[in-house]
Enzyme design. Structure first.
Site, PDB file in Angstrom:
ATOM      1  N   ASN A 166       0.834  -1.211   0.000  1.00 42.32           N
ATOM      2  CA  ASN A 166       0.000   0.000   0.000  1.00 42.32           C
ATOM      3  C   ASN A 166       0.871   1.264   0.000  1.00 42.32           C
ATOM      4  O   ASN A 166       0.697   2.161   0.811  1.00 42.32           O
ATOM      5  CB  ASN A 166      -0.922  -0.020   1.229  1.00 42.32           C
ATOM      6  CG  ASN A 166      -2.051   0.984   1.107  1.00 42.32           C
ATOM      7  OD1 ASN A 166      -2.733   1.061   0.089  1.00 42.32           O
ATOM      8  ND2 ASN A 166      -2.253   1.775   2.152  1.00 42.32           N
ATOM      9  N   GLY A 217      12.342 -14.976   3.767  1.00 42.75           N
ATOM     10  CA  GLY A 217      11.670 -14.641   5.010  1.00 42.75           C
ATOM     11  C   GLY A 217      10.621 -15.680   5.351  1.00 42.75           C
ATOM     12  O   GLY A 217      10.773 -16.867   5.067  1.00 42.75           O
ATOM     13  N   ASP A 228      -8.690  -4.427 -12.803  1.00 44.32           N
ATOM     14  CA  ASP A 228      -9.557  -5.497 -13.290  1.00 44.32           C
ATOM     15  C   ASP A 228      -8.824  -6.466 -14.219  1.00 44.32           C
ATOM     16  O   ASP A 228      -9.436  -7.349 -14.812  1.00 44.32           O
ATOM     17  CB  ASP A 228     -10.791  -4.922 -14.000  1.00 44.32           C
ATOM     18  CG  ASP A 228     -10.437  -4.041 -15.199  1.00 44.32           C
ATOM     19  OD1 ASP A 228      -9.240  -3.925 -15.525  1.00 44.32           O
ATOM     20  OD2 ASP A 228     -11.364  -3.456 -15.788  1.00 44.32           O
ATOM     21  N   THR A 253     -10.782   4.273  -4.049  1.00 44.40           N
ATOM     22  CA  THR A 253     -10.029   4.592  -2.838  1.00 44.40           C
ATOM     23  C   THR A 253      -9.759   3.362  -1.969  1.00 44.40           C
ATOM     24  O   THR A 253      -8.642   3.148  -1.507  1.00 44.40           O
ATOM     25  CB  THR A 253     -10.775   5.652  -2.006  1.00 44.40           C
ATOM     26  OG1 THR A 253     -10.981   6.810  -2.805  1.00 44.40           O
ATOM     27  CG2 THR A 253      -9.977   6.021  -0.761  1.00 44.40           C
ATOM     28  N   ASP A 257      -8.041  -2.374  -0.088  1.00 44.33           N
ATOM     29  CA  ASP A 257      -8.347  -2.740   1.295  1.00 44.33           C
ATOM     30  C   ASP A 257      -9.516  -3.716   1.357  1.00 44.33           C
ATOM     31  O   ASP A 257      -9.522  -4.642   2.178  1.00 44.33           O
ATOM     32  CB  ASP A 257      -8.662  -1.491   2.111  1.00 44.33           C
ATOM     33  CG  ASP A 257      -7.529  -0.485   2.076  1.00 44.33           C
ATOM     34  OD1 ASP A 257      -6.360  -0.918   2.029  1.00 44.33           O
ATOM     35  OD2 ASP A 257      -7.808   0.724   2.084  1.00 44.33           O
TER      36      ASP A 257
END
Length: 324
Positions: A166, A217, A228, A253, A257
């Site tokens: 992000n 890791g 899309d 926006t 999330d």
């Protein structure tokens, strides 16, 4: 309902531009509750999960608004700390004709930057299925260490650790290469989500070199989204891609999330130390989880706002039945 999903980081006010004059300037800005980890918590809660948010809010009217918005969305707030040493962060959002957003942040110094390891409740990680963070809590050295400490505590408690890059370049000092500061957190995560642009940015020496470094890791699953266009997924022993839903975008926006919240709602149902390996081995189940997450993201871009845009589980199911 699965075990809780705990999301850590910033909650802030997104002011969305409304009404433009002849010169293209917004006539007004309308406040929406937002912030990437807070959005993920709301996305998971709207899907029926036991979601909680951990972070620092200012002891101001915007902090009150965010706390009330989280609670109204069904998110647990026992892990929220408050401070009068700084104000709650703000962001001003403008959208282009395709619903793509751009941000102007009014953040530092802000309340979310003041969270420290001692602000985690002693029982914060008890029984948690997934602990989720993003890079926005890595921009300040002390907050970055608090974030990594949370990741370590979550892992010690048996939770999956999720990291969404992000990336918001405006939150980082100008001219700073953030990659070396982000790799320690990437190495603490079991699940990593990137956009296609973020993957390209991270893979400065090529995709395979970035993947090899990631597998050094803890990571066992990387998901790369591209609006899309088909998403890509990677595991140390396998990889693939999956088509995504196409919808008319209004506001992107909180799309990423919503995708993460949908994915974590599926991962929270898994048990065992090798749960991600078993998920990848059962390919139809992995694809089902990714399709569900993609549907959450697609539905969200058809609506304005962040918290308000997150769909419920029945809406997602109906969407998936009617969209190829």
């Amino acid at each position: 309902m699965s075990r809780p999903i705990l999301c850590f980081g910033e909650a802030l006010i997104d002011f969305h531009a409304e009404g433009f004059d002849d010169a293209g300037f917004a006539r007004s800005f309308v406040p929406f509750a937002g912030g990437a980890p807070a959005n993920v918590a709301v996305a998971a809660a709207r899907l029926g999960e036991a979601a909680r948010f951990a972070g620092m809010l200012g002891s101001d009217a915007f902090g009150d608004f965010l706390l009330d918005s989280l609670r109204r969305a069904g998110v647990g707030t026992d892990d929220v700390a408050r401070t009068d040493a700084a104000n709650t962060a703000l962001a001003f959002v403008t959208l282009d004709a395709r619903g793509e957003r751009s941000f102007s942040f009014y953040r530092g110094p802000s309340a979310d930057l003041l969270f420290r390891p001692e602000h985690f409740r002693p029982a914060a990680f008890d029984g948690v299925a997934v602990f989720h963070v993003c890079s926005n809590s890595m921009t300040d050295p002390a907050l970055a260490e608090a974030t990594r400490e949370g990741m370590r505590r979550a892992r010690a408690a048996g939770a999956l650790v999720s990291f969404d890059l992000n990336l918001r370049p405006a939150l980082w000092p100008e001219g700073l290469d953030a990659r070396p500061l982000l790799w320690p957190a990437l190495h603490l995560a079991d699940v990593v989500k990137l956009s296609a642009e973020e993957f390209a940015w991270l893979a400065v020496d090529g995709e395979q070199a970035a993947l090899d470094r990631l597998w050094n890791g803890r990571a066992r699953l990387l998901v790369v989204t591209d609006a899309d266009r088909p998403l890509r997924w990677f595991h140390p022993d396998a990889e693939g891609e999956l088509p995504c839903y196409r919808v008319e975008a209004v506001d992107s926006t909180a799309a990423g999330d919503a995708f993460v919240g949908g994915l974590l709602s599926q991962l929270a149902q898994l048990d065992g130390a090798d749960r991600l390996d078993r998920l990848v081995a059962a390919l139809p189940r992995l694809h089902a989880a990714l399709r569900f997450a993609a549907a959450c993201g697609a539905l969200t871009v058809t609506r304005r706002g962040s918290f308000e845009a997150m769909p419920g589980r029945d809406e997602v199911a109906a969407f998936m039945e009617t969209h190829a």
